[in-house]
Design an enzyme around this catalytic site. Structure first.
Site, mmCIF file in Angstrom:
data_model
loop_
_atom_site.group_PDB
_atom_site.id
_atom_site.type_symbol
_atom_site.label_atom_id
_atom_site.label_comp_id
_atom_site.label_asym_id
_atom_site.label_seq_id
_atom_site.Cartn_x
_atom_site.Cartn_y
_atom_site.Cartn_z
ATOM 1 C CB CYS A 9 41.182 38.705 38.477
ATOM 2 S SG CYS A 9 39.858 39.214 37.443
ATOM 3 N N GLY A 35 39.790 40.991 44.682
ATOM 4 C CA GLY A 35 38.489 40.932 44.017
ATOM 5 C C GLY A 35 37.422 40.508 44.988
ATOM 6 C CG ASN A 109 45.198 38.949 37.536
ATOM 7 O OD1 ASN A 109 46.223 39.014 38.193
ATOM 8 N ND2 ASN A 109 44.441 40.026 37.325
ATOM 9 N N GLY A 110 43.961 39.712 34.235
ATOM 10 C CA GLY A 110 44.554 40.531 33.176
ATOM 11 C C GLY A 110 43.479 41.064 32.251
ATOM 12 C CE1 TYR A 249 45.207 50.666 47.588
ATOM 13 C CE2 TYR A 249 44.446 49.718 45.520
ATOM 14 C CZ TYR A 249 44.181 50.163 46.797
ATOM 15 O OH TYR A 249 42.915 50.110 47.289
#
Lengths: 456, 456, 456, 456
Positions: A9, A35, A109-110, A249
């Site tokens: 996300c 995303g 996000n998580g 990345y």
């Protein structure tokens, strides 16, 4: 069968801007790499929320006419990967709900690791759940605290959560941004004149012309209302556990993450890799695009020329019609084309950011050999990935992680390189210009900063 | 500006059929006239729900590949009109939620009049709301009763609701159908070999080859599980308040509603209208399609020939591009075309099912006169509509109902007829072959069978 | 397997109107029943053509923004059925081409029977063909006459064509309408203030508020330029061969075709049918919608009550998902539902416009019997269809026409009626209020007014 | 306002492959960079053509079900940019037509400069034109030669054409590939077992696993039939005029064009640029992606480190919603983001492939300065573009080419660099490892190899 880790996300929020939704759209556009399955925006106009969500890329989900209906001076947005097959749209974020005191929207996000336990407790007392995502839990926890003011209820609720969360919320009168005490996922604060912005990555600020101010601190809650910005520490800072894979990345190279340039980090990963695992070679070739910065670093450190020996086709879309006749290494070739003019007769060092299942590397090396390379040395700009992530990243199961199951020689044999080397853990942390106290590297070293529950 | 009452929904459920979703699709197709804004299906397969919902007609929302993914031996479905502009998809039904004991899906035809009050109470204790529809309230009420078995929890919950509701629900193991104690909205039970079916209208049974068994009784709850069908009376039957407008306009003429053929009812409405308000005329002309059965009845009773003096274009879609240059009476002409060859020089009786704002009738009469009719007598096969409906029908506000604000002569002058007559209340009830004890006719007589709350 | 004849097209043209494309859109909308596979409009603005074509219904092909780009004071349009599977869009009309003297667009209703021969000749001299339709031939013929003025070239070209054609053309400066000398297909002229309109059916005039002036005569060419309207007879009138099936089935009942009301013709078909083939019965039931006017006529003549014993679902779209489990008579039931309340215990006369393969009638009669009818008498409001049409109608091959292959008794046994009767040829012509000199009835009597070429 | 040259097409053909259409799809996919407005495929199956064309990217135009209907052992394909606004679909290629001897399909890369003259002549003799493209002319020329065999007719026809053309054609029995005598546009021949392939760029061969054999020669015609491949020289070879801009910008770096690796050519362009216009600097930064190979060459030659100082967002789609509030340099920022961590305090050499209007360079330089660069030196890896292309490239008019109108100093002032240098013509040709006798460089030196006609 995907052969990389996938960030799940990005979140974005903007306060006090006449075109809040338009800016959110741009911010999500800049973070599209985090995303690509769904996108959504919720705006706040005179105490009312307007929203739109959909499956697909930001540019597909939002048209000019849709955006023009999501008016207001504030907005939050979200892009996500989806890991579950069914009912994608109900999991698209921001999630929205009507509470006793008004509407609340949330972008996350998580990943909340004690989600199942909390869900069981809440549903036992009558809570009903719409989505299969962990995020919804927070809406219920806030809702249970209707007698508190919103910020207070939110702080109390968040303290019950374990795991990774960078949240952006929109209530009837406020926008809130907060990070978990470990600081797993990034969340940055920006400003543009009188407008405040929060985003998972700073590249979102660049596009809309906002200035990066600082990161939201782990354990910090920041909110915005008509009086401006407020900040508070809602939880004692834990030992920092910032996701090192963001630098390896996930993040765009032009973002600053956890205060550091991602591009520079990746170059250092390549430099340390060159120092640790140098090899006599003619050219350094990155697996594009993710391996490029590390390859530049490796080249600069080793003085071996950097060459675009593999060309990437950027027109590759999500759906691609496979021919029924088998074409050798088709899956890789549709995206990557090694060029014989560059590789012919050369001793080649191939640089990739990480190695997950090994199947893609095997195909790439095969293609490079077909293109005439004399030697192919695989160099991975991160340590062996040996364990799944439970903090908001889509990773294969342990049984699918080649380095979790085989030794270096076996892996080398499998991918068919002349030599294979990973970066060491020391090299990794040195590249971060940080000791290992500040990062979560559980995917590399299995040291999980939180309890991990059975359900995973 | 719509000039008719609009039914808001149809529900469907099927138990024990290898192609439950396909059959639900067909059932909804047959009941498309009850709701064209959204459609949805939820199936049950081994304790898991699969679902798909979308905006538009049944045939647009469901493709073969979508249907093939909603597998299972049971399914429920829903079509609906939407009255609110924004966020239509979140209001599409069946609503679904995960409760402590598993998934529950619900499809609703009707309207819960004490919704706002219940919502306030529930949200005060922490419930969060996704949709703006009243239906969601039932999910919360059930969820609060997690210590009961599902049927018990449902019965207790439903007793808290006031208003109109024909519900079809799907839990992890059961399908349920129930009607409110007043019996406002229809709900029928059918059977096909070992398969049970419930539907708002019996025309859904005809299409799939099921046999009509009986109506679900007001105050009755029926459920289906692996042992078969069960039935119970969960509430004392109130005075029956079956919606008379189902027979006047909503239902398909080929359905049996409240045990009676709608086509035959409408013919009787026309026959009684002819007896009450006969007039010397040459031809009887229906406003198609809704006025046709009453016109046939009027013609048979009056012995005046029935003629299709107005032709309807059935290709008219939802979106139509209006020319900027004004065309007289365009809005009506796009759908209805009076033909001068039939009307020229004639004394015409025009039959419509009801008269709401009067604007459409005015245009039709004008067109009929232009087509050369010598006299135009408007006959309405129901009494004057003087009050809004709060039981699941989309009606204009009272101020927009012409009969609520003007006397017969003024209305006649407005629509420009040579004479105007409505059916009497006595004629209405006589046509139903029932005394007025069994019907809600509040839109005609303002006798609301329940309390009506402020929020409306 | 379709079980009816299918009209292949409608044409429309308008001259001197500020919203020419909008009006054409409306005109096509009104004639949508004549062709549902593709729609197209070409406008003329300052000597330039603008056009848009697409597959689907008029309302799907044209959006407001598309229409706004097809500007000009004149426009022509077309809707069509497509009989060939592939490359539908290249056959969509109006066809357009750039000639030496400028652009020409053409819309065609009919079929040119000497098409293959002409095509061979033209292609031998170098003409290239884009579409598989016969219409393109005319563009080539005109183009060969570049030294003539447009009208002269057109007249010479048209004289080479054999078969059925009602053309509307648009050149750089003119709009043209013409009918073949036999007058197979209808084409009417209308007027609205200073605007001229031509259309296949007069119902198109009604919608846009234009007045019907007269039919374009067989063998007449009419053109419109800045000086107004011009007319000329370009060919000796042949024996008239107006398509009688337009009155039997194709045209909208509210259209005037060949100068006569279609609704009234159909009523007369029913009346003559009642006189010829009366039968003791309780009710007259039409197969909706096409059988309704004839049933009204039959009922008025026979004094037996008209009843909507079969209800049609108008929401049926083009694509419908068939359940894999067989439902008896599914194909018919999705559209038509016989109601037992009306049919139970009755002697029923079922009226349909025509009988082609017989398969649909068989299913309908079966359903009517299941609904409880005591007797079912099938009455067809036209003679037996025994031969295909080569003049712009999509008909099954002769081998598929049941009446071409079996006698009355066999057909009756096949469809399962208690009795079956067709209208006689005399009844057909009498209903047209015309002797048989004015009509083509080749599908009924095999008397083709032109040569028929091998290629069909 | 576009600020680069745009290639207008790619062509592809494959002979004798069971999945000819699938392979064509892949080949077009690989060459998507040459044209993104439309895509089309025509296949040959038993003497019949099947085809599909559409607007958009290859992956959008073709679905699995569409492809499965374009069967056959041979196929040709095309992608194109469209320069005209209206009626794009009619210009999409391959163009198809039915000729006397059967169907012909044609795909074209290039531009026929005597098109208007030929069109006038042909239309005067009766030819009609469907599209506004120049390609259609060839179909007419062939069609005029019906008495010849196809190859003979084609050879005679092509000799009448002036300009740039790499054609791939499909007749009823043959596939043909040919290049104009100047050899403006590339066209290569490949092989895979018994299958022959032709394509504009060799990257198409790589994806489908075919081997590059050789280029089709200028003035050569190659055809394929059941006996295999045939070749003939149909025209005396002119002085070669291969488009040098293919190496500068158009082609994919992993293609071999005119026999040489594009990537290596671009590196040499950068190397010669470094030699000619070296400057003291800290880093070499490419404008991604097109400037990357030249920047690598420049870096290798100058020993100044190569850095990705500008990051490109590859998710940028075709349509992008512009905020109404102005964001400085928005148009560039949506795609390119200079990163301050790399650029801060540095003397930067920015490498781009070419400079057309100068507006984009101006914005990029401005952003680099804002990111903190101390000096910005612009280096262009090709000479000044001073003249439009008439050979199949979409270029701005001369008045829009900044180098055609201003001297170096003025351009430098306009773009705001500390210094600006272009590559010399000598450097350009040296990089091609060829004297200037083999290339068309008219956009740089105004030496057009053919007559140029007024109409352009």
């Amino acid at each position: 069968m995907f052969d990389s880790f996938k960030e799940e996300c990005a979140v974005f929020g903007i306060w006090n801007h006449p075109e809040a939704s338009q800016m959110t759209y741009l911010g999500l556009y800049a973070m599209q790499h985090r995303g690509q399955e769904s996108a959504g925006i919720v705006s706040l106009e005179n105490g009312k929320h307007k929203h739109h969500k959909g499956l697909g890329l930001v540019g597909d989900v939002f048209s000019e006419s849709v955006l023009s209906q999501i008016k207001g001076q504030a907005a939050i947005g979200h892009v996500r990967y989806s890991t579950t097959g069914q009912n994608l749209i109900s999991n698209a974020q921001p999630l929205t709900a009507e509470l006793y005191k008004g509407p609340v929207a949330i972008a996350h996000n998580g990943n909340i690791v004690n989600y199942e336990k909390l869900k069981k407790e809440l549903s036992y007392t009558g809570a009903i759940f719409q989505a299969t995502s962990d995020t919804e839990i927070l809406l219920h926890l806030i809702s249970k605290r209707n007698n508190e003011n919103f910020i207070q209820a939110l702080k109390e609720s968040v303290l019950l959560l374990e795991g990774a969360f960078s949240f952006v919320l929109l209530s009837q009168k406020k926008m809130v941004a907060l990070r978990d005490p470990h600081g797993f996922r990034p969340l940055s604060l920006g400003k543009k004149e009188n407008t405040y912005v929060v985003a998972s990555e700073t590249c979102a600020f660049d596009l809309i012309g906002a200035e990066f101010i600082r990161d939201i601190d782990p354990g910090e809650i920041v909110w915005f209302d008509e009086e401006g910005m407020h900040s508070e520490i809602y939880a004692k800072k834990n030992k920092l556990s910032q996701c090192v894979f963001e630098h390896v990345y996930f993040a765009r190279p032009d973002s600053k993450v956890f205060g550091k340039s991602v591009y520079e980090s990746r170059k250092r990963l390549g430099m340390f890799l060159a120092r640790e695992s140098g090899v006599a070679a003619d050219i350094i070739v990155p697996v594009p695009d993710s391996g490029v910065p590390a390859a530049i670093g490796y080249s600069q450190e080793s003085k071996i020329p950097f060459e675009l020996g593999i060309i990437r086709n950027h027109y590759v879309g999500r759906t691609f019609i496979q021919p029924s006749q088998s074409i050798r290494d088709f899956g890789v070739k549709i995206k990557l084309n090694p060029q014989s003019e560059v590789l012919q007769g050369k001793r080649v060092v191939v640089i990739d950011d990480s190695l997950v299942r090994g199947t893609t590397s095997k195909k790439i090396i095969n293609l490079i050999r077909q293109a005439g390379a004399k030697e192919v040395h695989m160099r991975i700009a991160s340590p062996p990935t040996v364990s799944p992530c439970y903090y908001g990243v889509d990773t294969p199961q342990k049984s699918q992680l080649i380095a979790a199951n085989y030794d270096l020689k076996t892996i080398n044999d499998f991918i068919g390189a002349d030599s294979l080397a990973y970066l060491s853990m020391e090299g990794l942390f040195a590249s971060m210009e940080s000791d290992n106290q500040h990062f979560c590297a559980a995917c590399f070293n299995e040291k999980y900063p939180t309890a991990i529950y059975q359900n995973h």
